[in-house]
Scaffold this active site. Structure first.
Site, PDB file in Angstrom:
ATOM      1  N   GLU A  47      35.691  61.182  72.001  1.00 40.99           N
ATOM      2  CA  GLU A  47      34.512  61.486  71.189  1.00 40.99           C
ATOM      3  C   GLU A  47      34.311  62.994  71.027  1.00 40.99           C
ATOM      4  O   GLU A  47      33.926  63.461  69.968  1.00 40.99           O
ATOM      5  CB  GLU A  47      33.252  60.848  71.795  1.00 40.99           C
ATOM      6  CG  GLU A  47      33.210  59.326  71.647  1.00 40.99           C
ATOM      7  CD  GLU A  47      33.217  58.865  70.194  1.00 40.99           C
ATOM      8  OE1 GLU A  47      32.874  59.650  69.297  1.00 40.99           O
ATOM      9  OE2 GLU A  47      33.591  57.705  69.958  1.00 40.99           O
ATOM     10  N   TYR A  57      24.582  61.882  69.625  1.00 36.99           N
ATOM     11  CA  TYR A  57      25.667  61.049  69.112  1.00 36.99           C
ATOM     12  C   TYR A  57      26.671  60.701  70.225  1.00 36.99           C
ATOM     13  O   TYR A  57      27.018  59.535  70.433  1.00 36.99           O
ATOM     14  CB  TYR A  57      26.407  61.750  67.948  1.00 36.99           C
ATOM     15  CG  TYR A  57      27.708  61.065  67.684  1.00 36.99           C
ATOM     16  CD1 TYR A  57      27.741  59.891  66.952  1.00 36.99           C
ATOM     17  CD2 TYR A  57      28.894  61.523  68.270  1.00 36.99           C
ATOM     18  CE1 TYR A  57      28.916  59.190  66.781  1.00 36.99           C
ATOM     19  CE2 TYR A  57      30.072  60.834  68.103  1.00 36.99           C
ATOM     20  CZ  TYR A  57      30.088  59.675  67.358  1.00 36.99           C
ATOM     21  OH  TYR A  57      31.245  58.972  67.218  1.00 36.99           O
ATOM     22  N   ASP A  81      26.320  59.290  62.917  1.00 41.85           N
ATOM     23  CA  ASP A  81      27.076  60.505  62.571  1.00 41.85           C
ATOM     24  C   ASP A  81      27.155  60.557  61.046  1.00 41.85           C
ATOM     25  O   ASP A  81      26.509  59.753  60.363  1.00 41.85           O
ATOM     26  CB  ASP A  81      28.465  60.506  63.235  1.00 41.85           C
ATOM     27  CG  ASP A  81      29.400  59.463  62.633  1.00 41.85           C
ATOM     28  OD1 ASP A  81      28.911  58.578  61.878  1.00 41.85           O
ATOM     29  OD2 ASP A  81      30.606  59.519  62.894  1.00 41.85           O
TER      30      ASP A  81
END
Ligand code: SF4
Length: 373
Positions: free
Chosen positions: A43, A126, A144
């Site tokens: 991520e 996020y 996002d």
């Protein structure tokens, strides 16, 4: 009755999207694991980089640091080297700091609570939601750019999506739409739809599994939403850089002190963002003649005398976020490199070190110049 219909259509939307995702999802290595450490690394890497570009770096990074403990005890230099080429090096520095915190405060396991995850360097809303939903199945919806676009089009939401009030509205919709039974898959399905079908330009509505009920499609707005923000003009920066070269092909790299660079980081026209606080060739922001500016800088910082032989290298263009950088490098042949001023390395080896892509371009241009002599 109306509420039941809304519930049914949401359930149908979720079913279609998840079914589509299970058949069409790209086979990416971070999708084959629920290991929180690996999901977190992916991520962070995906924050400013496309999945295809991340692949080799993800594999290389995990070969170097297969477990959180290995990362937590690594030296920063090694972590930056493993990150080298991905750019935005603050991400790597934050990863290392966060890994050390996770080791010392959370028993080497990525924390399970949103509050603890958000307290880690480099972890925002996020990332916390993505890691916790994918690795631990926590019912948290991510938002996002891809997800925001899908929601904005399905609901025909106009205006600037990044405006705080609008972003909040989008997060509320993402929360409402979340399939709490499989939050990790749901979040990835929404992002996958945005990345591969509901793309920024020319969305492939004909192939969209959830076109039914899409307001933008019905209103003929799919191509026009979300509205594009007017881009502001880039900040132009000129940099003069010195590739000092001794008689045996060695060069000098310097590193700005953290304090000075922190000030530079906040200045769009400063050197900090260009060299990412990594080893770099001596350089100065140039406002007049690049050689004169560089001579002054080298004589003040490195006590370089006037006996060196200078050769111009063709200018290099380098775009970084909103900056349009022109680097004017000079090859400067010297008798001796000032030891103690930085790191002395073979010029040929410099390009393989953990340096920014701007520095890599300078090294390559200098080698090409030497090769053409
Ligand atoms: Fe996006 Fe088109 Fe699907 Fe609507 S129908 S969600 S605009 S791809």
């Amino acid at each position: 009755m109306a509420r039941q219909r809304t519930k049914d259509s949401l359930a149908e939307f979720q079913r279609r999207l998840l079914e589509w995702f299970h058949v069409n999802r790209r086979d990416l290595p971070w999708r084959r694991t629920r290991d929180a450490y690996r999901v977190w690394i992916s991520e962070i890497m995906l924050q400013q980089t496309r999945a295809a570009a991340v692949l080799p770096y993800y594999r290389r990074f995990l070969r170097a640091f297969p477990r959180l403990r290995a990362l937590a005890r690594a030296r920063e230099e090694r972590v930056l080297k493993a990150w080298s080429g991905l750019g935005y090096y603050s991400r790597a520095r934050n990863l290392l700091r966060a890994a050390r915190i996770i080791q010392s405060r959370h028993g080497s396991r990525f924390p399970r609570s949103v509050g603890e995850a958000l307290a880690l360097p480099g972890v925002g809303a996020y990332t916390a939601r993505a890691v916790l939903s994918i690795a631990y199945g926590e019912p948290l919806a991510v938002l996002d750019g891809n997800v925001a676009r899908v929601i904005a089009r399905r609901e025909a939401i106009e205006g600037d999506l990044s405006a705080p009030a609008r972003w909040k509205e989008l997060q509320a919709l993402a929360d409402r739409w979340l399939d709490a039974g499989s939050p990790g898959d749901w979040n990835q399905a929404m992002m996958e739809l945005g990345a591969t079908v509901c793309t920024p330009r020319q969305p492939r509505c004909g192939a969209c599994p959830v076109r039914e009920g899409c307001k933008a499609l019905r209103l003929g707005l799919a191509d026009r939403l979300p509205e594009r923000r007017a881009k502001s003009a880039p900040v132009r920066v000129r940099v003069a850089a010195a590739v000092l070269l001794d008689g045996v092909g060695r060069t000098l790299l310097v590193r700005s002190p953290a304090k000075a660079t922190a000030q530079n980081e906040s200045r769009p026209e400063g050197l900090g963002p260009i060299f990412s606080r990594l080893w770099h060739f001596p350089a100065v922001v140039s406002t007049a003649d690049s050689r004169t500016d560089l001579e002054r800088h080298l004589s003040a910082e490195l006590l370089l005398d006037g006996a060196a032989r200078w050769q111009a290298i063709s200018a290099i263009r380098h775009a970084i976020t909103f900056r349009d950088v022109t680097i004017e490098p000079w090859l400067i042949h010297v008798e001796e490199l000032a030891s103690g001023a930085g790191k002395i390395v073979a010029l040929e080896a410099a390009g393989r070190m953990a340096i920014s892509s701007a520095s890599r371009k300078i090294a390559a241009a200098a080698l090409a110049r030497l090769g053409g002599e």
